[in-house]
Design an enzyme around this catalytic site. Sequence first.
Site, PDB file in Angstrom:
ATOM      1  N   SER A 191       0.817  -1.222   0.000  1.00 39.32           N
ATOM      2  CA  SER A 191       0.000   0.000   0.000  1.00 39.32           C
ATOM      3  C   SER A 191       0.848   1.268   0.000  1.00 39.32           C
ATOM      4  O   SER A 191       1.916   1.323   0.620  1.00 39.32           O
ATOM      5  CB  SER A 191      -0.899  -0.002   1.242  1.00 39.32           C
ATOM      6  OG  SER A 191      -1.426   1.281   1.480  1.00 39.32           O
TER       7      SER A 191
ATOM      8  N   LYS B 246      -7.432  -0.040  -9.876  1.00 37.62           N
ATOM      9  CA  LYS B 246      -8.156  -0.754  -8.819  1.00 37.62           C
ATOM     10  C   LYS B 246      -9.351   0.085  -8.379  1.00 37.62           C
ATOM     11  O   LYS B 246      -9.171   1.235  -7.960  1.00 37.62           O
ATOM     12  CB  LYS B 246      -7.221  -0.984  -7.628  1.00 37.62           C
ATOM     13  CG  LYS B 246      -7.903  -1.518  -6.381  1.00 37.62           C
ATOM     14  CD  LYS B 246      -6.871  -1.877  -5.327  1.00 37.62           C
ATOM     15  CE  LYS B 246      -7.476  -2.422  -4.063  1.00 37.62           C
ATOM     16  NZ  LYS B 246      -7.986  -1.403  -3.158  1.00 37.62           N
TER      17      LYS B 246
ATOM     18  N   HIS C 169     -13.136  -1.357  -2.584  1.00 42.32           N
ATOM     19  CA  HIS C 169     -12.235  -0.929  -1.513  1.00 42.32           C
ATOM     20  C   HIS C 169     -12.640  -1.573  -0.181  1.00 42.32           C
ATOM     21  O   HIS C 169     -12.599  -0.945   0.881  1.00 42.32           O
ATOM     22  CB  HIS C 169     -12.280   0.604  -1.401  1.00 42.32           C
ATOM     23  CG  HIS C 169     -11.017   1.237  -0.892  1.00 42.32           C
ATOM     24  ND1 HIS C 169     -10.226   2.044  -1.650  1.00 42.32           N
ATOM     25  CD2 HIS C 169     -10.410   1.194   0.324  1.00 42.32           C
ATOM     26  CE1 HIS C 169      -9.200   2.476  -0.940  1.00 42.32           C
ATOM     27  NE2 HIS C 169      -9.291   1.966   0.274  1.00 42.32           N
TER      28      HIS C 169
ATOM     29  N   THR D 160      -5.142   3.134  -7.428  1.00 37.63           N
ATOM     30  CA  THR D 160      -6.477   3.046  -6.829  1.00 37.63           C
ATOM     31  C   THR D 160      -7.291   4.260  -7.250  1.00 37.63           C
ATOM     32  O   THR D 160      -6.861   5.403  -7.050  1.00 37.63           O
ATOM     33  CB  THR D 160      -6.356   2.937  -5.298  1.00 37.63           C
ATOM     34  OG1 THR D 160      -5.612   1.762  -5.013  1.00 37.63           O
ATOM     35  CG2 THR D 160      -7.722   2.861  -4.636  1.00 37.63           C
TER      36      THR D 160
ATOM     37  N   TYR E 190      -1.760   6.185  -4.676  1.00 40.01           N
ATOM     38  CA  TYR E 190      -2.742   7.244  -4.863  1.00 40.01           C
ATOM     39  C   TYR E 190      -2.004   8.373  -5.555  1.00 40.01           C
ATOM     40  O   TYR E 190      -0.794   8.539  -5.356  1.00 40.01           O
ATOM     41  CB  TYR E 190      -3.267   7.738  -3.515  1.00 40.01           C
ATOM     42  CG  TYR E 190      -4.141   6.742  -2.801  1.00 40.01           C
ATOM     43  CD1 TYR E 190      -5.367   6.365  -3.344  1.00 40.01           C
ATOM     44  CD2 TYR E 190      -3.754   6.189  -1.592  1.00 40.01           C
ATOM     45  CE1 TYR E 190      -6.175   5.455  -2.686  1.00 40.01           C
ATOM     46  CE2 TYR E 190      -4.565   5.278  -0.939  1.00 40.01           C
ATOM     47  CZ  TYR E 190      -5.772   4.914  -1.486  1.00 40.01           C
ATOM     48  OH  TYR E 190      -6.577   4.011  -0.841  1.00 40.01           O
TER      49      TYR E 190
END
Length: 364
Positions: A108, A229, A253, A157, A131
Amino acid sequence: MASELVNVNEFQELARRALPKMYFDYYNGGAEDEHTLRENTEAFRRITFRPRVLLDVSRIDMSTTILGYPTSAPIMIAPTGLHKFAHPEGEVATARAAAACNTIMAMSFAADCTLEEVASSCNAIRFFQIYVCKRRDVTAVLVQRAERNGFKAIMLTVDTPRLGRREADIKNKMIAPQPKNLEVLLSTEAVSDTGSKFAAFAAETLDPSLCWKDIDWLRSVTSLPILVKGVLTAEDAIKAMEVGVAGIVVSNHGARQLDYSPATITVLEEVVRAVGGKIPVLIDGGVRRGTDIFKALALGAQAVMIGRPVLYGLAAKGENGVRRVIEMLKDELELTMALSGCPTVKDITRSHVRTEYDRFNCRL
Ligand SMILES: Cc1cc2nc3c(=O)[nH]c(=O)nc-3n(C[C@H](O)[C@H](O)[C@H](O)COP(=O)(O)O)c2cc1C
Ligand SMILES: CCCCC(=O)C(=O)O
């Protein structure tokens, strides 16, 4: 002595006991009424099997590839933030477990360990989830660090222009640890006395103006393949292909963003049809059993990703806990394949499952 753990759901209770309430609630929670959170698992239960018999299942081979990378089973570790809430070794422990299981890990953006630490700790195949920050240069540096450190793909994402409303975090006044990889790049001081400081951090840092055209920009700063995603519709799957992504993750999510978005397994087929086999489609959300994995494969997914059970395994038993979670899911998938008459993942087809939609159509 405690009785033997028999399925991944049992790790949830162990994690609840092991963790401070704020940490457990952050992992466990979903958005608002948590309707989608319940649906993500319930929707799997509404799909039944059409098993085939008298086929040689003396050897079951679960291996497959994801973006060309071999993996022991169609199971990946989903990107989830803040693994040091669960265990002092954080993402390093998770990555080691992934390596031991021959499974791909997506790390992440909000990890508690650096890209460098995770890369040097094991030889798991790793993807990096990002992100896009308001400061694009920060995202570009992160992507390039991932590339330099041997991460094999970027998972962008796209369902988080802002953080969803997670009411447990609001009540707990959830803290906002500085994501480790942003240290030195960005000073993030989430100024908020009320509510979730993590949501305030996201509002301050993430770029809500991100658009489809920005995928071109992302491609210009990396040569790694890009997965998106957070796609839930055929329309967006088609757009994703138009902008040239290498793969799609059907995801809501883990029901932490828009409540009342559909359970992912109910929209997988719509996305798979739109994609028409041109690029791989992955799915996450509510996968808790080998039977769930089989159902996702039957409906056209290349692989599934696992979120919360990995965190619960990490909280309960560190690296070994994550290994157990992955192994349990693998064992269950292997048995499901045997009992359905599918010796390899290629043998799993649409005709092996019966969805709600199929049942509805039969009645017409
Ligand atoms: C505690 C937690 C943190 C998460 N952090 C991220 C993240 O940093 N980036 C991201 O793309 N998705 C994140 N997700 C979503 C997961 O990648 C995944 O979509 C979801 O957890 C899958 O559902 P499951 O938990 O039911 O398996 C997070 C999920 C959880 C539970
Ligand atoms: C800004 C980091 C967001 C982490 C995340 O995606 C989640 O908690 O679901």
